[in-house]
Scaffold this motif. Sequence first.
Motif, PDB file in Angstrom:
ATOM      1  N   PRO A  72      -1.799  -9.331  17.299  1.00 21.68           N
ATOM      2  CA  PRO A  72      -3.244  -9.436  16.910  1.00 21.68           C
ATOM      3  C   PRO A  72      -3.238  -9.249  15.152  1.00 21.68           C
ATOM      4  CG  PRO A  72      -2.806  -7.230  17.670  1.00 21.68           C
ATOM      5  CD  PRO A  72      -1.425  -8.053  17.962  1.00 21.68           C
ATOM      6  N   ARG A  73      -4.263  -9.625  14.508  1.00 16.57           N
ATOM      7  CA  ARG A  73      -4.514  -9.535  13.146  1.00 16.57           C
ATOM      8  C   ARG A  73      -3.261 -10.002  12.598  1.00 16.57           C
ATOM      9  NH1 ARG A  73      -6.725  -5.141  15.748  1.00 16.57           N
ATOM     10  NH2 ARG A  73      -4.990  -3.735  15.226  1.00 16.57           N
ATOM     11  N   GLY A  74      -2.836 -11.213  12.813  1.00 16.87           N
ATOM     12  CA  GLY A  74      -1.570 -12.084  12.546  1.00 16.87           C
ATOM     13  C   GLY A  74      -1.253 -11.730  10.873  1.00 16.87           C
ATOM     14  N   LEU A  75      -2.354 -12.007  10.227  1.00 21.24           N
ATOM     15  CA  LEU A  75      -2.431 -11.867   8.651  1.00 21.24           C
ATOM     16  C   LEU A  75      -1.565 -10.847   7.878  1.00 21.24           C
ATOM     17  CD1 LEU A  75      -5.231 -13.770   7.148  1.00 21.24           C
ATOM     18  CD2 LEU A  75      -2.919 -14.817   7.621  1.00 21.24           C
ATOM     19  N   ARG A  76      -1.615  -9.608   8.875  1.00 22.80           N
ATOM     20  CA  ARG A  76      -1.164  -8.410   8.299  1.00 22.80           C
ATOM     21  C   ARG A  76       0.360  -8.551   8.734  1.00 22.80           C
ATOM     22  NH1 ARG A  76      -4.154  -3.857   7.536  1.00 22.80           N
ATOM     23  NH2 ARG A  76      -6.459  -4.125   7.863  1.00 22.80           N
ATOM     24  N   HIS A  77       0.996  -9.309   9.514  1.00 20.89           N
ATOM     25  CA  HIS A  77       2.367  -9.354   9.623  1.00 20.89           C
ATOM     26  C   HIS A  77       3.035 -10.564   9.014  1.00 20.89           C
ATOM     27  CE1 HIS A  77       1.655  -6.202  12.633  1.00 20.89           C
ATOM     28  NE2 HIS A  77       0.843  -7.043  13.179  1.00 20.89           N
ATOM     29  N   VAL A  78       2.468 -11.588   8.914  1.00 23.30           N
ATOM     30  CA  VAL A  78       2.953 -12.948   8.685  1.00 23.30           C
ATOM     31  C   VAL A  78       2.006 -13.521   7.718  1.00 23.30           C
ATOM     32  CG1 VAL A  78       4.228 -15.167   8.893  1.00 23.30           C
ATOM     33  CG2 VAL A  78       4.561 -13.168  10.513  1.00 23.30           C
ATOM     34  N   GLY A  79       2.405 -14.037   6.446  1.00 27.91           N
ATOM     35  CA  GLY A  79       1.433 -14.808   5.828  1.00 27.91           C
ATOM     36  C   GLY A  79       2.151 -16.379   5.492  1.00 27.91           C
ATOM     37  N   ALA A  80       1.367 -17.333   5.623  1.00 27.62           N
ATOM     38  CA  ALA A  80       1.907 -18.580   5.711  1.00 27.62           C
ATOM     39  C   ALA A  80       1.150 -19.713   4.907  1.00 27.62           C
ATOM     40  CB  ALA A  80       2.162 -19.055   6.956  1.00 27.62           C
ATOM     41  N   LEU A  81       1.766 -20.366   4.191  1.00 26.18           N
ATOM     42  CA  LEU A  81       1.180 -21.498   3.844  1.00 26.18           C
ATOM     43  C   LEU A  81       1.889 -23.019   4.170  1.00 26.18           C
ATOM     44  CD1 LEU A  81      -0.562 -23.467   1.664  1.00 26.18           C
ATOM     45  CD2 LEU A  81       1.128 -22.851  -0.131  1.00 26.18           C
ATOM     46  N   LEU A  82       0.982 -23.621   4.926  1.00 24.53           N
ATOM     47  CA  LEU A  82       1.755 -24.801   5.719  1.00 24.53           C
ATOM     48  C   LEU A  82       1.385 -26.033   5.138  1.00 24.53           C
ATOM     49  CD1 LEU A  82       2.327 -23.969   9.410  1.00 24.53           C
ATOM     50  CD2 LEU A  82       3.755 -23.602   7.342  1.00 24.53           C
ATOM     51  N   ASP A  83      -0.108 -26.137   4.790  1.00 26.49           N
ATOM     52  CA  ASP A  83      -0.607 -27.349   4.194  1.00 26.49           C
ATOM     53  C   ASP A  83      -2.057 -27.062   3.485  1.00 26.49           C
ATOM     54  OD1 ASP A  83      -2.001 -29.483   3.798  1.00 26.49           O
ATOM     55  OD2 ASP A  83      -2.150 -30.501   5.837  1.00 26.49           O
ATOM     56  N   ALA A  84      -1.892 -26.938   2.129  1.00 24.88           N
ATOM     57  CA  ALA A  84      -2.844 -26.520   1.192  1.00 24.88           C
ATOM     58  C   ALA A  84      -4.101 -27.501   1.458  1.00 24.88           C
ATOM     59  CB  ALA A  84      -2.265 -26.867  -0.071  1.00 24.88           C
ATOM     60  N   GLY A  85      -4.209 -28.686   2.053  1.00 19.96           N
ATOM     61  CA  GLY A  85      -5.295 -29.642   2.272  1.00 19.96           C
ATOM     62  C   GLY A  85      -6.073 -28.992   3.544  1.00 19.96           C
ATOM     63  N   ASP A  86      -5.361 -28.421   4.205  1.00 21.08           N
ATOM     64  CA  ASP A  86      -5.907 -27.927   5.541  1.00 21.08           C
ATOM     65  C   ASP A  86      -7.196 -26.910   5.570  1.00 21.08           C
ATOM     66  OD1 ASP A  86      -6.636 -28.107   8.178  1.00 21.08           O
ATOM     67  OD2 ASP A  86      -4.870 -26.914   9.012  1.00 21.08           O
ATOM     68  N   VAL A  87      -8.130 -27.178   4.806  1.00 18.24           N
ATOM     69  CA  VAL A  87      -9.195 -26.062   4.398  1.00 18.24           C
ATOM     70  C   VAL A  87     -10.497 -26.915   4.260  1.00 18.24           C
ATOM     71  CG1 VAL A  87      -9.762 -24.388   2.815  1.00 18.24           C
ATOM     72  CG2 VAL A  87      -7.469 -24.886   3.083  1.00 18.24           C
ATOM     73  N   HIS A  88     -11.705 -26.182   4.743  1.00 18.75           N
ATOM     74  CA  HIS A  88     -12.824 -27.068   4.809  1.00 18.75           C
ATOM     75  C   HIS A  88     -13.344 -27.232   3.192  1.00 18.75           C
ATOM     76  CE1 HIS A  88     -17.097 -27.944   5.405  1.00 18.75           C
ATOM     77  NE2 HIS A  88     -16.792 -27.922   6.690  1.00 18.75           N
ATOM     78  N   GLY A  89     -13.665 -28.402   2.845  1.00 20.65           N
ATOM     79  CA  GLY A  89     -13.860 -28.671   1.299  1.00 20.65           C
ATOM     80  C   GLY A  89     -15.250 -28.148   1.063  1.00 20.65           C
ATOM     81  N   GLY A  90     -16.090 -27.843   2.135  1.00 21.45           N
ATOM     82  CA  GLY A  90     -17.436 -27.409   1.823  1.00 21.45           C
ATOM     83  C   GLY A  90     -17.705 -25.951   1.498  1.00 21.45           C
ATOM     84  N   ARG A  91     -16.622 -25.290   1.828  1.00 25.43           N
ATOM     85  CA  ARG A  91     -16.588 -23.849   1.632  1.00 25.43           C
ATOM     86  C   ARG A  91     -16.242 -23.463   0.292  1.00 25.43           C
ATOM     87  NH1 ARG A  91     -14.577 -20.331   6.612  1.00 25.43           N
ATOM     88  NH2 ARG A  91     -16.158 -19.090   5.767  1.00 25.43           N
ATOM     89  N   ARG A  92     -16.760 -22.157  -0.213  1.00 26.34           N
ATOM     90  CA  ARG A  92     -16.377 -21.662  -1.379  1.00 26.34           C
ATOM     91  C   ARG A  92     -15.074 -20.795  -1.058  1.00 26.34           C
ATOM     92  NH1 ARG A  92     -20.863 -22.748  -4.765  1.00 26.34           N
ATOM     93  NH2 ARG A  92     -22.714 -22.702  -3.463  1.00 26.34           N
ATOM     94  N   ALA A  93     -14.301 -20.734  -2.164  1.00 32.10           N
ATOM     95  CA  ALA A  93     -12.894 -19.918  -2.028  1.00 32.10           C
ATOM     96  C   ALA A  93     -13.186 -18.781  -1.456  1.00 32.10           C
ATOM     97  CB  ALA A  93     -12.370 -20.157  -3.281  1.00 32.10           C
ATOM     98  N   VAL A  94     -14.003 -17.922  -2.134  1.00 30.21           N
ATOM     99  CA  VAL A  94     -14.183 -16.596  -1.786  1.00 30.21           C
ATOM    100  C   VAL A  94     -14.804 -16.675  -0.416  1.00 30.21           C
ATOM    101  CG1 VAL A  94     -16.642 -16.471  -2.742  1.00 30.21           C
ATOM    102  CG2 VAL A  94     -15.231 -14.520  -2.576  1.00 30.21           C
TER     103      VAL A  94
END
Length: 305
Positions: A72-94
């Motif tokens: 559970p809460r995986g980002l506390r255990h493993v951080g990953a960057l697989l595809d920098a383009g796999d993000v919703h373009g309409g959202r703000r970074a923050v």
Amino acid sequence: MSRVIEVNELTKRYGGKTAVKDLSFTVRPGHVTGFLGPNGAGKSTTLRLLLGLDAPTGGSVTIGGRPFRDRPRGLRHVGALLDAGDVHGGRRAVAHLYGLARGNRIPRARVDEVLRDVGLADAARRRIGGFSLGMRQRLGIATALLGDPPVLLFDEPLNGLDPEGVLWVRGLFRRLAAEGRTVFVSSHLMSEMENTADQLVVIGRGELIAAESLSDFAARGARLSVAVRTPDGVRLGDVLTAEGAAVEADGDTLTVTGLPAPRIAELALRHRILLNELTTRTSSLEEAFMELTADSVEYPAGESR
């Protein structure tokens, strides 16, 4: 143990195609481990299997002794960057990072911290769709760092970065490893791996080629040569060839393989041939990689299909 990646006889098939076959290796903390292989070698598939995004056909893969999908809460255990383009373009970074932080019970203050760390503090409220590829890469790295995890996975993290960004990423990976984290980086840029990685895992056609230190890998693939500069290249070439060496001439410089430098000097002295330079050369990581993966390239350049 909580920071160790273990891959054991991992296999993944898609229909009739085997992307990964009986793959086994271990990635330990305290090092930057480069993950190398020709295009189509199975690197991205392996990373997806590590993160539980695909299920293996056979074998197992664990991080800290457990499959990642069981945490559970995986980002506390493993951080990953697989595809920098796999993000919703309409959202703000923050907003993108706030959403991930909330789902992983990470304090909101951490969002501002990682945005500063990757150089995106001034772009935090811009929509991601307007980001350059380099900015998206930085946002992906911020996402990987968000949970302050002990294990970090990166797939081609240098794509789109300018020279300053490349230097920054190189220093970041080294710092993270020095902190005792496990840093696993897939890249096709041999020069960067040569400057950044301590250890290597090399695969071809989904199978393991090597899992060892960078220096051991380069030495295993190296064919030592000696550069000899002389005003009497033709005569020296004949002498060295008669001793079983392979000689290539380029102006007044000979590249000699098959004889060590001391033997070349001895022969030159015996035949009274003047030497202006005598230098032993070893192959680069790129040369070793090309030599050791030659049989694993799926579509060699110039091959008709």
